[in-house]
Write a protein that holds these residues in place. Structure first.
Motif, PDB file in Angstrom:
ATOM      1  N   SER A   1       0.859  -1.177   0.000  1.00 35.92           N
ATOM      2  CA  SER A   1       0.000   0.000   0.000  1.00 35.92           C
ATOM      3  C   SER A   1       0.901   1.236   0.000  1.00 35.92           C
ATOM      4  O   SER A   1       1.712   1.427   0.916  1.00 35.92           O
ATOM      5  N   TRP A   2       0.764   2.073  -1.026  1.00 29.70           N
ATOM      6  CA  TRP A   2       1.601   3.272  -1.104  1.00 29.70           C
ATOM      7  C   TRP A   2       1.287   4.239   0.024  1.00 29.70           C
ATOM      8  O   TRP A   2       2.157   5.010   0.445  1.00 29.70           O
ATOM      9  N   LEU A   3       0.065   4.199   0.527  1.00 29.42           N
ATOM     10  CA  LEU A   3      -0.280   5.033   1.673  1.00 29.42           C
ATOM     11  C   LEU A   3       0.537   4.614   2.890  1.00 29.42           C
ATOM     12  O   LEU A   3       1.105   5.469   3.602  1.00 29.42           O
ATOM     13  N   MET A   4       0.623   3.292   3.143  1.00 31.13           N
ATOM     14  CA  MET A   4       1.407   2.811   4.279  1.00 31.13           C
ATOM     15  C   MET A   4       2.891   3.105   4.094  1.00 31.13           C
ATOM     16  O   MET A   4       3.590   3.463   5.060  1.00 31.13           O
ATOM     17  N   ILE A   5       3.384   2.970   2.868  1.00 31.63           N
ATOM     18  CA  ILE A   5       4.787   3.297   2.599  1.00 31.63           C
ATOM     19  C   ILE A   5       5.052   4.763   2.902  1.00 31.63           C
ATOM     20  O   ILE A   5       6.080   5.133   3.498  1.00 31.63           O
ATOM     21  N   GLY A   6       4.124   5.642   2.503  1.00 30.07           N
ATOM     22  CA  GLY A   6       4.259   7.069   2.787  1.00 30.07           C
ATOM     23  C   GLY A   6       4.271   7.351   4.276  1.00 30.07           C
ATOM     24  O   GLY A   6       5.079   8.161   4.772  1.00 30.07           O
ATOM     25  N   ILE A   7       3.382   6.669   5.025  1.00 34.55           N
ATOM     26  CA  ILE A   7       3.326   6.861   6.476  1.00 34.55           C
ATOM     27  C   ILE A   7       4.630   6.413   7.133  1.00 34.55           C
ATOM     28  O   ILE A   7       5.193   7.109   7.995  1.00 34.55           O
ATOM     29  N   PHE A   8       5.126   5.238   6.735  1.00 41.55           N
ATOM     30  CA  PHE A   8       6.384   4.737   7.300  1.00 41.55           C
ATOM     31  C   PHE A   8       7.560   5.644   6.930  1.00 41.55           C
ATOM     32  O   PHE A   8       8.486   5.838   7.728  1.00 41.55           O
ATOM     33  N   ALA A   9       7.552   6.192   5.719  1.00 43.68           N
ATOM     34  CA  ALA A   9       8.635   7.082   5.292  1.00 43.68           C
ATOM     35  C   ALA A   9       8.652   8.352   6.147  1.00 43.68           C
ATOM     36  O   ALA A   9       9.719   8.792   6.609  1.00 43.68           O
ATOM     37  N   VAL A  10       7.487   8.928   6.380  1.00 43.47           N
ATOM     38  CA  VAL A  10       7.396  10.124   7.231  1.00 43.47           C
ATOM     39  C   VAL A  10       7.846   9.787   8.653  1.00 43.47           C
ATOM     40  O   VAL A  10       8.568  10.564   9.299  1.00 43.47           O
ATOM     41  N   ALA A  11       7.424   8.608   9.142  1.00 41.32           N
ATOM     42  CA  ALA A  11       7.826   8.187  10.490  1.00 41.32           C
ATOM     43  C   ALA A  11       9.343   8.047  10.577  1.00 41.32           C
ATOM     44  O   ALA A  11       9.964   8.451  11.579  1.00 41.32           O
ATOM     45  N   GLY A  12       9.976   7.498   9.523  1.00 38.09           N
ATOM     46  CA  GLY A  12      11.431   7.356   9.512  1.00 38.09           C
ATOM     47  C   GLY A  12      12.128   8.699   9.556  1.00 38.09           C
ATOM     48  O   GLY A  12      13.124   8.872  10.291  1.00 38.09           O
ATOM     49  N   ILE A  13      11.633   9.656   8.795  1.00 40.42           N
ATOM     50  CA  ILE A  13      12.234  11.004   8.794  1.00 40.42           C
ATOM     51  C   ILE A  13      12.110  11.654  10.168  1.00 40.42           C
ATOM     52  O   ILE A  13      13.063  12.239  10.695  1.00 40.42           O
ATOM     53  N   LEU A  14      10.923  11.523  10.770  1.00 45.23           N
ATOM     54  CA  LEU A  14      10.708  12.104  12.094  1.00 45.23           C
ATOM     55  C   LEU A  14      11.596  11.437  13.148  1.00 45.23           C
ATOM     56  O   LEU A  14      12.101  12.115  14.060  1.00 45.23           O
ATOM     57  N   LEU A  15      11.784  10.124  13.021  1.00 44.49           N
ATOM     58  CA  LEU A  15      12.642   9.423  13.972  1.00 44.49           C
ATOM     59  C   LEU A  15      14.090   9.905  13.871  1.00 44.49           C
ATOM     60  O   LEU A  15      14.773  10.068  14.889  1.00 44.49           O
ATOM     61  N   TYR A  16      14.554  10.125  12.659  1.00 44.81           N
ATOM     62  CA  TYR A  16      15.938  10.591  12.511  1.00 44.81           C
ATOM     63  C   TYR A  16      16.093  12.008  13.057  1.00 44.81           C
ATOM     64  O   TYR A  16      17.097  12.325  13.722  1.00 44.81           O
ATOM     65  N   LEU A  17      15.107  12.852  12.796  1.00 46.28           N
ATOM     66  CA  LEU A  17      15.152  14.207  13.365  1.00 46.28           C
ATOM     67  C   LEU A  17      15.091  14.152  14.885  1.00 46.28           C
ATOM     68  O   LEU A  17      15.774  14.917  15.585  1.00 46.28           O
ATOM     69  N   GLY A  18      14.272  13.231  15.407  1.00 40.34           N
ATOM     70  CA  GLY A  18      14.195  13.061  16.856  1.00 40.34           C
ATOM     71  C   GLY A  18      15.510  12.574  17.429  1.00 40.34           C
ATOM     72  O   GLY A  18      15.947  13.027  18.501  1.00 40.34           O
ATOM     73  N   ALA A  19      16.158  11.625  16.718  1.00 42.38           N
ATOM     74  CA  ALA A  19      17.461  11.129  17.166  1.00 42.38           C
ATOM     75  C   ALA A  19      18.481  12.255  17.190  1.00 42.38           C
ATOM     76  O   ALA A  19      19.311  12.362  18.116  1.00 42.38           O
ATOM     77  N   TYR A  20      18.434  13.124  16.185  1.00 39.66           N
ATOM     78  CA  TYR A  20      19.355  14.272  16.118  1.00 39.66           C
ATOM     79  C   TYR A  20      19.157  15.189  17.326  1.00 39.66           C
ATOM     80  O   TYR A  20      20.122  15.578  17.998  1.00 39.66           O
ATOM     81  N   TRP A  21      17.916  15.508  17.631  1.00 38.63           N
ATOM     82  CA  TRP A  21      17.630  16.408  18.750  1.00 38.63           C
ATOM     83  C   TRP A  21      18.049  15.775  20.071  1.00 38.63           C
ATOM     84  O   TRP A  21      18.644  16.437  20.936  1.00 38.63           O
TER      85      TRP A  21
END
Length: 646
Positions: free
Chosen positions: A234-254
């Motif tokens: 599901s491209w919707l689920m892929i999009g959700i997971f991709a956004v979650a991955g970006i947020l996790l990396y930004l969170g790790a940075y902070w």
């Protein structure tokens, strides 16, 4: 002329390579053995090459591919950031004239390259095999590209999750454990909540919510569904997971920028996260305890005790992990806060319980209602047995009948406990409303102690809509049937195969007519049961229909075709009976024809009475009996009873 300082720190990259390059090599070899090498083995072997088909690359050992994809990225994340968990190493690394942001990016990018290389190199090998050898006939370039993209996405997502958790904890062991808990937590917590709601709310449709959503709550379970069961992405689920991955990396940075070095050996290094961990563990163990006690006892009193014991155990475990000691009693106020929260939650459940359980839509609001004994409401064809169609009632009188049954079921739950027996029904109901909403309920109930409920159940099961939806013979393409196998449950040997189209049509018409005429309230206690297996040209799906001697039209067709005597067992065909007592200690034979006839007329499939006997048949000719039967003591011939009393 001023010197320029490169932003790429080669020393850090070299150190990361020393730490984790070996893991990258092992990952490459594992993938190579699973895919390119296995494909080569199958292709070069003439015996296995005959069975090769053009299929997805996830067909080859999908479980191992999935396991590697959820373990390798976590190990990379742990290896590259393990310096955060050792105080001396952490102090040394952070004393270097390098910004923390640069450290994070160097480690993350190096690990990402080492993680991606094994997948990409194996992809190149697969592309080469596909382009320059005959193996290309068994998978396409798009298959390779799809395989690379799916594995890369899952690996990168879990790698970022491991990096994020590495910033949260100061212990190496907790880094591994918390990474998997973190990734699985959304799906796990929903499963626990759904199972506990089924315990607390009568009619809660557990399967409806589990199948509809839970698999999507975690990338581990979602990609397991894609890799192992070959479901579509599901491209919707892929999009959700991709956004979650970006947020996790930004969170790790902070988190890394604000991390204090003195918290190296702490299970959770940030004070504001510790209450989340403490109450999260307490809540999960509490629900597990309540669910376990309920499954073991079925008592609501024991369930409450399970919740209390689980919450206390969970709190002690969480505190022991955080403080690294079992002396956790000083923080009892936190447990009292949780207990107060728990009381409020259960009070809310109690307040909505009655309105939820009695929420039956008005007939005028219902577009249609699904009714079935199993969860096949999903549009996913893989979940539906071949030849079985989801049953929907659209007529007002049928909807009212379903609602009357549901009301009687709700009342029966309040008046007596469910007795799980042969007369137990499992019913799934979904109201599709005209405004687009859905109301789903699921029940398990016994018909034995409620005549009104039994009447309503049999009225629904006796309807043409129900019979046609739940009997495969009504839903198989007649023109695709080229043969019918007839089997007798009383015989071990295979029965005749019918290939004459006229006889096949006559059998189909006859068994349809019998199914329409048979009253669901009439249960045959005869052991002469038979199965028709329909062989079709369209697919490998298994279509069958069962019948017994009450199916007069079907029996008549078999008699006219001269087939009935080949599958029927009569008393005169039995040369001897072997009887064995319920405890399987005493054995004796019966050869008298009159005794054999009387015993045969009272045979049943199974009896729970301790004075009953198991019965094995010995047939004439070369025929063998297909099953062992039973007879109750009161049905034995008087001559046999006298022998037993002597």
């Amino acid at each position: 002329m001023p010197l320029k300082t490169s932003s790429i720190k080669k020393q850090i990259i070299r150190q990361d390579l020393r730490l984790s390059a070996w893991l990258s090599v092992l990952y490459f070899l594992a993938l190579f053995v699973i895919l390119p090498l296995q494909i080569l083995f199958q292709y070069t072997n003439p015996e296995t090459r005959r069975y090769m088909e053009k299929i997805s690359l996830f067909y080859y050992l999908p479980e191992l591919q999935w396991i590697l994809s959820i373990t390798a990225p976590v190990f990379f994340g742990v290896l590259l950031f393990r310096y955060l968990h050792k105080k001396q190493v952490s102090d040394f690394v952070h004393s270097l004239p390098i910004k923390r942001s640069a450290l994070l990016h160097h480690h993350a990018v190096t690990g990402l390259l080492l993680l991606a290389l094994p997948i990409l190199l194996n992809g190149v090998i697969l592309f080469a095999l596909q382009s320059f050898t005959g193996i290309g006939n068994y998978y396409s370039g798009m298959n390779v590209l799809y395989w690379i993209c799916v594995l890369l996405f899952l690996n990168v997502l879990l790698y970022i999750a491991a990096i994020f958790i590495g910033m949260v904890t100061g212990l190496l062991s907790m880094h591994v454990v918390l990474t998997y808990i973190f990734v699985l937590f959304p799906a796990g917590i929903m499963i626990l909540i759904f199972y506990n709601l089924r315990t607390l709310l009568t009619g809660f449709p557990l399967d409806y919510y589990l199948n509809a959503a839970v698999v999507k709550f975690s990338p581990i379970s979602y990609f397991m569904d894609i890799i192992i069961t070959q479901h579509r992405i599901s491209w919707l689920m892929i999009g959700i997971f991709a956004v979650a991955g970006i947020l996790l990396y930004l969170g790790a940075y902070w988190l890394y920028v604000h991390r204090k070095l003195e918290y190296t050996s702490q299970a959770i290094v940030y004070p504001f996260m510790r209450p989340v961990f403490r109450f999260g563990v307490t809540f999960c163990v509490m629900m597990t305890g309540g669910l376990y006690f309920h499954e073991m006892t079925g008592s609501m009193s024991w369930t409450v005790i399970g919740y209390l014991a689980g919450s206390l155990l969970g709190f002690i475990i969480a505190e022991a992990i955080l403080k690294k000691t079992w002396r956790v009693y000083s923080n009892y106020k936190s447990y009292l806060i949780f207990a107060g929260f728990l009381v409020v939650v259960f009070l809310c459940v109690y307040l909505v319980k009655e309105s939820y359980e009695n929420n039956i839509p008005e007939v005028s609001e219902v577009e249609r209602v699904y009714f079935g004994d199993d969860y096949i409401y999903s549009e996913n064809k893989d979940l539906i047995e071949s030849g079985i169609k989801p049953l929907y009632f659209t007529e007002e009188k049928d909807i009212e009948m379903v609602q009357q049954l549901q009301k009687e079921v709700i009342h029966s739950f309040n008046s007596y406990s469910v007795d799980y027996s042969d007369d137990t029904r499992y019913t799934f109901i979904v109201y599709e409303l005209k405004n687009g909403d859905k109301v789903a309920r699921s029940y398990a109930y016994s018909l034995e102690e409620n005549p009104e409920l039994k009447k309503l159940q049999y009225e629904i099961e006796g309807s043409s809509l129900y019979k046609h939806a739940n009997n495969q013979v009504f839903n198989v393409n007649r023109e695709a049937i080229y043969a019918v196998d007839v089997q007798s449950d009383a015989l071990a040997s295979n029965g005749p195969t019918i290939s004459d189209q006229k006889t096949i049509d006559a059998i189909i018409d006859a068994i349809k007519k019998d199914i329409d005429n048979i009253d669901p309230q009439v249960h045959s206690n005869k052991i002469q049961t038979y199965t028709l297996e329909f062989l079709t040209k369209e697919s490998e799906d298994y279509y069958y229909a069962s019948f017994n001697e009450n199916y007069k039209n079907t029996i008549e067709v078999l008699i006219e075709a001269g087939l009935y005597d080949n599958i029927r067992v009569a008393p005169e065909n039995i040369t001897r009976m072997e009887l064995q007592d319920y405890n399987q200690v005493e054995n004796f034979s019966v050869e008298d024809k009159e005794d054999i006839k009387q015993i045969f007329e009272h045979l049943i499939y199974y009896s729970e009475k301790e004075d009953s006997y198991y019965v094995a048949l010995e047939l004439d000719g070369n025929r063998d009996a297909g099953a062992q039967y039973a007879i109750e003591y009161e049905d034995l011939p008087e001559s046999i009873k006298k022998q037993l009393e002597e």
